[in-house]
Design a protein around this motif. Sequence first.
Motif, mmCIF file in Angstrom:
data_model
loop_
_atom_site.group_PDB
_atom_site.id
_atom_site.type_symbol
_atom_site.label_atom_id
_atom_site.label_comp_id
_atom_site.label_asym_id
_atom_site.label_seq_id
_atom_site.Cartn_x
_atom_site.Cartn_y
_atom_site.Cartn_z
ATOM 1 N N SER A 31 -56.437 15.373 -1.615
ATOM 2 C CA SER A 31 -57.383 15.104 -0.532
ATOM 3 C C SER A 31 -57.151 13.682 -0.031
ATOM 4 N N ARG A 32 -57.708 13.418 1.142
ATOM 5 C CA ARG A 32 -57.559 12.087 1.712
ATOM 6 C C ARG A 32 -58.863 11.674 2.366
ATOM 7 N N ASP A 33 -59.125 10.368 2.344
ATOM 8 C CA ASP A 33 -60.259 9.793 3.036
ATOM 9 C C ASP A 33 -59.697 8.750 3.993
ATOM 10 N N ASP A 34 -59.545 9.141 5.236
ATOM 11 C CA ASP A 34 -58.925 8.247 6.209
ATOM 12 C C ASP A 34 -59.775 7.005 6.481
ATOM 13 N N ALA A 35 -61.071 7.121 6.314
ATOM 14 C CA ALA A 35 -61.948 5.965 6.527
ATOM 15 C C ALA A 35 -61.738 4.905 5.456
ATOM 16 N N LYS A 36 -61.314 5.344 4.265
ATOM 17 C CA LYS A 36 -61.086 4.416 3.152
ATOM 18 C C LYS A 36 -59.601 4.155 2.905
ATOM 19 N N ASN A 37 -58.743 4.738 3.746
ATOM 20 C CA ASN A 37 -57.294 4.578 3.547
ATOM 21 C C ASN A 37 -56.877 4.954 2.125
ATOM 22 N N THR A 38 -57.415 6.043 1.641
ATOM 23 C CA THR A 38 -57.180 6.410 0.245
ATOM 24 C C THR A 38 -56.805 7.884 0.117
ATOM 25 N N LEU A 39 -55.838 8.115 -0.744
ATOM 26 C CA LEU A 39 -55.365 9.453 -1.077
ATOM 27 C C LEU A 39 -55.786 9.753 -2.504
ATOM 28 N N TYR A 40 -56.108 11.020 -2.767
ATOM 29 C CA TYR A 40 -56.552 11.420 -4.105
ATOM 30 C C TYR A 40 -55.755 12.614 -4.606
ATOM 31 N N LEU A 41 -55.725 12.729 -5.924
ATOM 32 C CA LEU A 41 -55.191 13.941 -6.552
ATOM 33 C C LEU A 41 -56.086 14.274 -7.741
ATOM 34 N N GLN A 42 -56.846 15.338 -7.594
ATOM 35 C CA GLN A 42 -57.667 15.819 -8.700
ATOM 36 C C GLN A 42 -56.815 16.775 -9.524
ATOM 37 N N MET A 43 -56.665 16.467 -10.799
ATOM 38 C CA MET A 43 -55.806 17.261 -11.678
ATOM 39 C C MET A 43 -56.666 17.860 -12.792
ATOM 40 N N ASN A 44 -56.737 19.156 -12.820
ATOM 41 C CA ASN A 44 -57.510 19.870 -13.840
ATOM 42 C C ASN A 44 -56.577 20.724 -14.688
ATOM 43 N N SER A 45 -57.087 21.159 -15.829
ATOM 44 C CA SER A 45 -56.313 22.030 -16.730
ATOM 45 C C SER A 45 -54.930 21.460 -16.985
ATOM 46 N N LEU A 46 -54.884 20.199 -17.302
ATOM 47 C CA LEU A 46 -53.598 19.526 -17.479
ATOM 48 C C LEU A 46 -52.825 20.087 -18.662
ATOM 49 N N LYS A 47 -51.504 20.108 -18.497
ATOM 50 C CA LYS A 47 -50.594 20.634 -19.507
ATOM 51 C C LYS A 47 -49.620 19.529 -19.929
ATOM 52 N N PRO A 48 -49.047 19.643 -21.110
ATOM 53 C CA PRO A 48 -48.058 18.631 -21.529
ATOM 54 C C PRO A 48 -46.918 18.469 -20.520
ATOM 55 N N GLU A 49 -46.550 19.546 -19.850
ATOM 56 C CA GLU A 49 -45.458 19.458 -18.874
ATOM 57 C C GLU A 49 -45.854 18.725 -17.597
ATOM 58 N N ASP A 50 -47.118 18.357 -17.458
ATOM 59 C CA ASP A 50 -47.531 17.514 -16.334
ATOM 60 C C ASP A 50 -47.287 16.032 -16.612
ATOM 61 N N THR A 51 -46.872 15.714 -17.819
ATOM 62 C CA THR A 51 -46.586 14.332 -18.172
ATOM 63 C C THR A 51 -45.472 13.781 -17.305
ATOM 64 N N ALA A 52 -45.752 12.670 -16.635
ATOM 65 C CA ALA A 52 -44.780 12.074 -15.711
ATOM 66 C C ALA A 52 -45.357 10.793 -15.128
ATOM 67 N N LEU A 53 -44.504 10.094 -14.420
ATOM 68 C CA LEU A 53 -44.931 8.970 -13.593
ATOM 69 C C LEU A 53 -45.234 9.538 -12.213
ATOM 70 N N TYR A 54 -46.452 9.327 -11.746
ATOM 71 C CA TYR A 54 -46.902 9.895 -10.477
ATOM 72 C C TYR A 54 -46.872 8.825 -9.389
ATOM 73 N N TYR A 55 -46.222 9.182 -8.276
ATOM 74 C CA TYR A 55 -46.047 8.264 -7.164
ATOM 75 C C TYR A 55 -46.778 8.768 -5.924
ATOM 76 N N CYS A 56 -47.252 7.824 -5.159
ATOM 77 C CA CYS A 56 -47.847 8.095 -3.859
ATOM 78 C C CYS A 56 -46.811 7.779 -2.779
ATOM 79 N N ARG A 57 -46.773 8.601 -1.744
ATOM 80 C CA ARG A 57 -45.843 8.382 -0.638
ATOM 81 C C ARG A 57 -46.576 8.511 0.690
ATOM 82 N N ALA A 58 -46.209 7.636 1.630
ATOM 83 C CA ALA A 58 -46.735 7.689 2.988
ATOM 84 C C ALA A 58 -45.554 7.830 3.932
ATOM 85 N N LEU A 59 -45.566 8.886 4.748
ATOM 86 C CA LEU A 59 -44.433 9.187 5.622
ATOM 87 C C LEU A 59 -44.896 9.385 7.051
#
Length: 115
Positions: free
Chosen positions: A70-98
């Motif tokens: 999700s994004r909040d353009d008024a706050k210039n902020t991007l979100y990622l809600q992650m539920n039911s996490l699994k060991p294979e979700d382990t990683a370095l997470y990056y944000c990108r603006a294009l």
Amino acid sequence: QVQLVESGGGLVQPGGSLRLSCAASTIIFSRYIMGWYRQAPGKQRELVAQITRYYSTTYADSVKGRFTISRDDAKNTLYLQMNSLKPEDTALYYCRALDSPRDYWGQGTQVTVSS
């Protein structure tokens, strides 16, 4: 200078949840396609989820039904809600603006899913 600053990563048990945030500065945030990517050790960086300026979303098959971008353009902020996490979700997470040809990346936030 454009800055994308991720936060919210950490260590969580399998089945747990985390919410990542990406705060953007000095860009017209609402114009940009925003995305979350991740890179696990020894693997290539991959797209996790993306949201356009029109709020259209795309997800990797591996996270569909578990993650929500999700994004909040008024706050210039991007979100990622992650539920039911699994060991294979382990990683370095990056944000990108294009907004081609402008293409910006954050420094990443570590997510580790382990018991």
